[in-house]
Motif scaffolding. Structure first.
Motif, mmCIF file in Angstrom:
data_model
loop_
_atom_site.group_PDB
_atom_site.id
_atom_site.type_symbol
_atom_site.label_atom_id
_atom_site.label_comp_id
_atom_site.label_asym_id
_atom_site.label_seq_id
_atom_site.Cartn_x
_atom_site.Cartn_y
_atom_site.Cartn_z
ATOM 1 N N GLY A 171 0.819 -1.219 0.000
ATOM 2 C CA GLY A 171 0.000 0.000 0.000
ATOM 3 C C GLY A 171 0.848 1.262 0.000
ATOM 4 O O GLY A 171 0.568 2.214 -0.736
ATOM 5 N N LEU A 172 1.893 1.273 0.816
ATOM 6 C CA LEU A 172 2.786 2.443 0.840
ATOM 7 C C LEU A 172 3.481 2.628 -0.498
ATOM 8 O O LEU A 172 3.621 3.756 -0.990
ATOM 9 C CB LEU A 172 3.816 2.300 1.960
ATOM 10 N N ALA A 173 3.908 1.525 -1.100
ATOM 11 C CA ALA A 173 4.559 1.623 -2.410
ATOM 12 C C ALA A 173 3.578 2.140 -3.458
ATOM 13 O O ALA A 173 3.954 2.931 -4.330
ATOM 14 C CB ALA A 173 5.118 0.263 -2.825
ATOM 15 N N ALA A 174 2.319 1.736 -3.370
ATOM 16 C CA ALA A 174 1.308 2.222 -4.317
ATOM 17 C C ALA A 174 1.075 3.714 -4.138
ATOM 18 O O ALA A 174 0.968 4.459 -5.126
ATOM 19 C CB ALA A 174 -0.002 1.457 -4.123
ATOM 20 N N ILE A 175 1.026 4.166 -2.897
ATOM 21 C CA ILE A 175 0.878 5.605 -2.637
ATOM 22 C C ILE A 175 2.075 6.361 -3.216
ATOM 23 O O ILE A 175 1.924 7.411 -3.835
ATOM 24 C CB ILE A 175 0.729 5.878 -1.125
ATOM 25 N N GLY A 176 3.269 5.813 -3.018
ATOM 26 C CA GLY A 176 4.475 6.431 -3.570
ATOM 27 C C GLY A 176 4.424 6.523 -5.076
ATOM 28 O O GLY A 176 4.797 7.545 -5.662
ATOM 29 N N SER A 177 3.934 5.477 -5.723
ATOM 30 C CA SER A 177 3.861 5.518 -7.190
ATOM 31 C C SER A 177 2.821 6.519 -7.665
ATOM 32 O O SER A 177 3.017 7.183 -8.690
ATOM 33 C CB SER A 177 3.595 4.125 -7.753
ATOM 34 N N LEU A 178 1.736 6.668 -6.937
ATOM 35 C CA LEU A 178 0.734 7.690 -7.296
ATOM 36 C C LEU A 178 1.314 9.101 -7.158
ATOM 37 O O LEU A 178 1.065 9.970 -7.995
ATOM 38 C CB LEU A 178 -0.510 7.549 -6.433
ATOM 39 N N ILE A 179 2.087 9.305 -6.104
ATOM 40 C CA ILE A 179 2.717 10.617 -5.921
ATOM 41 C C ILE A 179 3.696 10.893 -7.054
ATOM 42 O O ILE A 179 3.794 12.032 -7.539
ATOM 43 C CB ILE A 179 3.399 10.712 -4.539
ATOM 44 N N ILE A 180 4.397 9.874 -7.499
ATOM 45 C CA ILE A 180 5.333 10.052 -8.620
ATOM 46 C C ILE A 180 4.579 10.463 -9.885
ATOM 47 O O ILE A 180 5.036 11.324 -10.642
ATOM 48 C CB ILE A 180 6.165 8.777 -8.852
ATOM 49 N N VAL A 181 3.415 9.867 -10.114
ATOM 50 C CA VAL A 181 2.610 10.245 -11.291
ATOM 51 C C VAL A 181 2.168 11.705 -11.168
ATOM 52 O O VAL A 181 2.244 12.471 -12.145
ATOM 53 C CB VAL A 181 1.395 9.300 -11.455
ATOM 54 N N VAL A 182 1.739 12.098 -9.978
ATOM 55 C CA VAL A 182 1.341 13.502 -9.767
ATOM 56 C C VAL A 182 2.532 14.427 -10.004
ATOM 57 O O VAL A 182 2.403 15.470 -10.664
ATOM 58 C CB VAL A 182 0.760 13.698 -8.347
ATOM 59 N N GLN A 183 3.697 14.050 -9.479
ATOM 60 C CA GLN A 183 4.895 14.861 -9.708
ATOM 61 C C GLN A 183 5.220 14.964 -11.194
ATOM 62 O O GLN A 183 5.578 16.036 -11.676
ATOM 63 C CB GLN A 183 6.096 14.260 -8.970
ATOM 64 N N MET A 184 5.104 13.859 -11.903
ATOM 65 C CA MET A 184 5.406 13.858 -13.330
ATOM 66 C C MET A 184 4.489 14.841 -14.069
ATOM 67 O O MET A 184 4.947 15.640 -14.899
ATOM 68 C CB MET A 184 5.234 12.452 -13.891
ATOM 69 N N LEU A 185 3.205 14.783 -13.766
ATOM 70 C CA LEU A 185 2.255 15.689 -14.416
ATOM 71 C C LEU A 185 2.521 17.139 -14.028
ATOM 72 O O LEU A 185 2.464 18.041 -14.870
ATOM 73 C CB LEU A 185 0.823 15.282 -14.076
ATOM 74 N N TRP A 186 2.802 17.358 -12.753
ATOM 75 C CA TRP A 186 3.042 18.719 -12.275
ATOM 76 C C TRP A 186 4.322 19.294 -12.880
ATOM 77 O O TRP A 186 4.374 20.460 -13.267
ATOM 78 C CB TRP A 186 3.122 18.716 -10.754
ATOM 79 N N ILE A 187 5.363 18.485 -12.984
ATOM 80 C CA ILE A 187 6.610 18.948 -13.595
ATOM 81 C C ILE A 187 6.393 19.248 -15.077
ATOM 82 O O ILE A 187 6.896 20.247 -15.600
ATOM 83 C CB ILE A 187 7.744 17.912 -13.391
ATOM 84 N N SER A 188 5.621 18.401 -15.762
ATOM 85 C CA SER A 188 5.320 18.652 -17.174
ATOM 86 C C SER A 188 4.569 19.973 -17.336
ATOM 87 O O SER A 188 4.849 20.760 -18.253
ATOM 88 C CB SER A 188 4.488 17.509 -17.758
ATOM 89 N N TYR A 189 3.628 20.228 -16.446
ATOM 90 C CA TYR A 189 2.907 21.492 -16.446
ATOM 91 C C TYR A 189 3.878 22.660 -16.235
ATOM 92 O O TYR A 189 3.812 23.685 -16.926
ATOM 93 C CB TYR A 189 1.834 21.491 -15.352
ATOM 94 N N GLY A 190 4.811 22.492 -15.285
ATOM 95 C CA GLY A 190 5.782 23.542 -14.999
ATOM 96 C C GLY A 190 6.680 23.840 -16.188
ATOM 97 O O GLY A 190 6.973 25.003 -16.492
ATOM 98 N N VAL A 191 7.116 22.787 -16.876
ATOM 99 C CA VAL A 191 7.954 22.976 -18.065
ATOM 100 C C VAL A 191 7.164 23.687 -19.159
ATOM 101 O O VAL A 191 7.663 24.613 -19.811
ATOM 102 C CB VAL A 191 8.498 21.615 -18.568
ATOM 103 N N PHE A 192 5.917 23.286 -19.349
ATOM 104 C CA PHE A 192 5.069 23.938 -20.350
ATOM 105 C C PHE A 192 4.876 25.418 -20.018
ATOM 106 O O PHE A 192 5.008 26.284 -20.891
ATOM 107 C CB PHE A 192 3.706 23.233 -20.434
ATOM 108 N N MET A 193 4.585 25.711 -18.770
ATOM 109 C CA MET A 193 4.369 27.108 -18.363
ATOM 110 C C MET A 193 5.640 27.937 -18.547
ATOM 111 O O MET A 193 5.575 29.086 -18.975
ATOM 112 C CB MET A 193 3.901 27.178 -16.899
ATOM 113 N N ARG A 194 6.772 27.350 -18.232
ATOM 114 C CA ARG A 194 8.026 28.096 -18.321
ATOM 115 C C ARG A 194 8.426 28.362 -19.775
ATOM 116 O O ARG A 194 8.770 29.487 -20.142
ATOM 117 C CB ARG A 194 9.151 27.340 -17.607
ATOM 118 N N TYR A 195 8.399 27.330 -20.628
ATOM 119 C CA TYR A 195 8.962 27.468 -21.969
ATOM 120 C C TYR A 195 7.931 27.780 -23.046
ATOM 121 O O TYR A 195 8.265 28.435 -24.026
ATOM 122 C CB TYR A 195 9.756 26.213 -22.336
#
Length: 176
Positions: free
Chosen positions: A18-42
């Motif tokens: 369960g903890l590993a699944a939560i960690g993987s979900l957070i990684i997906v959120v980070q991936m999307l958020w970072i992609s959004y940040g790159v799009f906003m910046r460039y």
């Protein structure tokens, strides 16, 4: 006794997964958020300051959420060139020593992160840009390390109570 410890380990494994699944979900959120940040910046030319801080804050707990899962999957790097030549009894001793070291490290970091969680909670400290309470991040880390420590203790007991295997194949199949 071994059967009881095996059952306890299986029960804790649900929490580990369960903890590993939560960690993987957070990684997906980070991936999307970072992609959004790159799009906003460039693409838009307006960088989002929250992306960098959120990613940095989430990196620490995410790294620890999968710690016990890595132990469950036997994913820690190990050099066995020398230990593979040992007799099964000596191999078991090496496994016990390795398990004890992991348990002691888990206990140390569990205590440290629990103390940090309490200090962050009592101080009311929060992140600079997002104003997220710091105890949330320390709390996830502390909980992850406590689960890791309990799981490491159960795994150590399993190794200690099982007789050493008679053959190398038995060692590969059920020792770890």
């Amino acid at each position: 006794m071994l059967r009881l410890i095996d059952r306890a380990a299986k029960t804790v494994e649900w929490l580990v997964v369960g903890l590993a699944a939560i960690g993987s979900l957070i990684i997906v959120v980070q991936m999307l958020w970072i992609s959004y940040g790159v799009f906003m910046r460039y693409a838009i030319g307006r960088p989002d300051r929250m992306v960098t801080e959120a990613t940095a804050l989430l990196l620490f707990p995410v790294a620890l959420l999968g710690l016990a899962y890595a132990m469950r999957e036997d994913s820690y790097p190990r050099v066995t060139l020398l230990t593979d030549t040992f007799k099964p009894g000596l191999q078991k001793l090496v496994l016990l020593f390795n398990g004890l070291i992991m348990l002691l490290i888990g206990v140390f970091f569990s205590i440290t992160t629990t103390y940090a969680t309490l200090r962050a909670f009592n101080s009311g400290a929060s992140s600079e840009i997002l104003n997220w309470p710091r105890y949330m991040f320390w709390g996830v880390a502390a909980a992850s390390l406590i689960v890791f420590t309990v799981y490491a203790a159960l795994r150590l007991l399993q190794i200690a109570l099982r007789p050493p295997p008679a053959t190398q194949k038995e060692a590969d199949d059920g020792m770890v």
